[in-house]
Design a protein around this motif. Structure first.
Motif: not given
Length: 399
Positions: A1, A28, A30, A42
């Motif tokens: 990010m 969001h 991972a 991401v």
């Protein structure tokens, strides 16, 4: 990010920004790909709903501009010298209009300090996950090739327009010099638009040596090309043994219940877009539920088929349609054979080449098989259905 923010793919939203109804926040998380250890992607969830609506519910996908997978793979097999490449972060190369960026807001803690107040950011580029991203990115990529066709030539423009499947480019040419020239000009054309081509890989050591080390695929960066064998890599998901220049299959089976769902899951796990194997899924003919155990009389047959499946790993399919030493091609023909039975129907496509010395070589291009429907259908009608499959496959190879 942090990399996304530092490279300008996302920008900070000032604290005094006016929040109107035209603002959307995207959750969001991972994703760690086990095939790429240490690399985290991401993922923005544009399907997340608020008041029963998600961002993707409001986005138009636009026309499907993605090249046909079968067509790209068939062209990849035309000539002796082949190479593959990749567009670096394709969706991130195309910007979103400023007035639309507030729909792509998200929260993030800089420097990983989760005890502080989260900061607001918004994406400046298209996202992996929004329904409109593939259409916008494919259109922009093809338009870039058209805009610079006069400067770099039709061959380069056609490669970018026709031989990319989303962000993966693969093609084949007749000589090493053609490959080196095509790679150089393609990189230069796209660089004019701020797009970087990298992760190049070829079955020719000379082609690889012509590419800067930082633009090569990871598997060949540290190789001594004079003595080391070239690795096995994936070309649009197909195992490509570059040293032998052949397609192979790698079988990894997981334990599944002996049900219709479990068995079809195992069969479908074999990635074979060109139908080199084309197993006939007879289990589909059973009038049983998806989670019902299959009849005992089929268990020995299924177990034998499963045990013998690993023999497929010894199978090699030449990537190139032309064998070594084949002369100048003077005649090319496509032959589609279709047939049907009470159990299934399908077709096989072959490429027949004749060189200047009148030598003939025939290669399997691809095949398609289907299970005969449960309802009673006459053999003549099934044969017509198989012929339709052959016609559709023939059209697919041209796209």
């Amino acid at each position: 990010m942090e990399d996304i923010i530092d490279k300008g793919y996302a920008e900070r939203v000032s604290d005094d920004s006016y929040i109107s109804e035209h603002v959307n926040y995207i959750p969001h998380h991972a994703i760690n790909n086990p095939k790429k250890p240490g690399k985290i992607r991401v993922v923005f969830d544009c399907q997340a709903k608020f008041r029963d609506k998600s961002l993707n519910d409001y986005l138009l996908k636009g026309p499907d501009l993605t090249n046909a997978l079968v067509g790209v793979l068939c062209r990849f097999r035309k000539e002796r010298v082949a190479f593959i490449c990749d567009i670096e972060k394709m969706f991130y190369q195309f910007h979103v209009n400023v007035e639309h960026r507030d729909y792509l807001r998200f929260l993030w803690w800089r420097n990983g300090n989760c005890d502080s107040k989260p900061q607001e950011f918004r994406m400046t580029v298209h996202l992996f996950g929004t329904g409109s991203s593939p259409g916008c990115s494919n259109f922009a990529l093809k338009q870039a090739a058209k805009d610079h066709e006069k400067d770099f030539g039709t061959v380069v423009s056609n490669f970018i327009q026709k031989d990319f499947y989303v962000d993966n480019g693969l093609t084949s040419v007749s000589s090493v010099s053609e490959a080196i020239d095509l790679i150089s000009k393609s990189k230069e054309l796209l660089l004019c638009c701020g797009i970087r081509l990298h992760k190049f890989l070829s079955n020719s050591a000379e082609v690889i040596e012509s590419i800067p080390c930082h633009d090569r695929a990871e598997g060949v960066k540290n190789l001594d090309l004079t003595i080391d064998d070239l690795p096995t890599e994936r070309a649009l998901g197909i195992e490509w043994c570059i040293e032998s220049d052949a397609f192979r299959f790698r079988i990894k089976l997981s334990d599944k219940p002996l049900t219709r769902r479990g068995i079809l899951s195992i069969i479908s796990s074999i990635y074979d877009p060109l139908g080199f194997i084309s197993p006939l899924q007879e289990i589909c003919r059973l009038n049983t539920g998806w989670d019902d155990v299959i009849p005992e009389d089929l268990l020995p047959r299924w177990q034998r088929w499963r045990d013998e499946l690993f023999k497929i790993e010894t199978l090699k399919i030449d990537r190139c349609f032309k064998p070594d030493g084949f002369g100048t091609v003077v005649s090319v023909g496509i032959h589609n054979f279709s047939d049907a039975s009470t159990f299934g129907y399908g077709e096989c496509s072959y490429l027949r080449l004749v060189d200047a010395n009148q030598r003939v070589h025939v290669s399997l291009v691809m095949s398609k098989s289907r299970v005969t429907p449960l309802r009673a259908i006459t053999i003549p009608r099934l044969e017509l259905t198989a012929a339709v499959v052959a016609v559709n496959v023939n059209l697919l190879k041209k796209n």
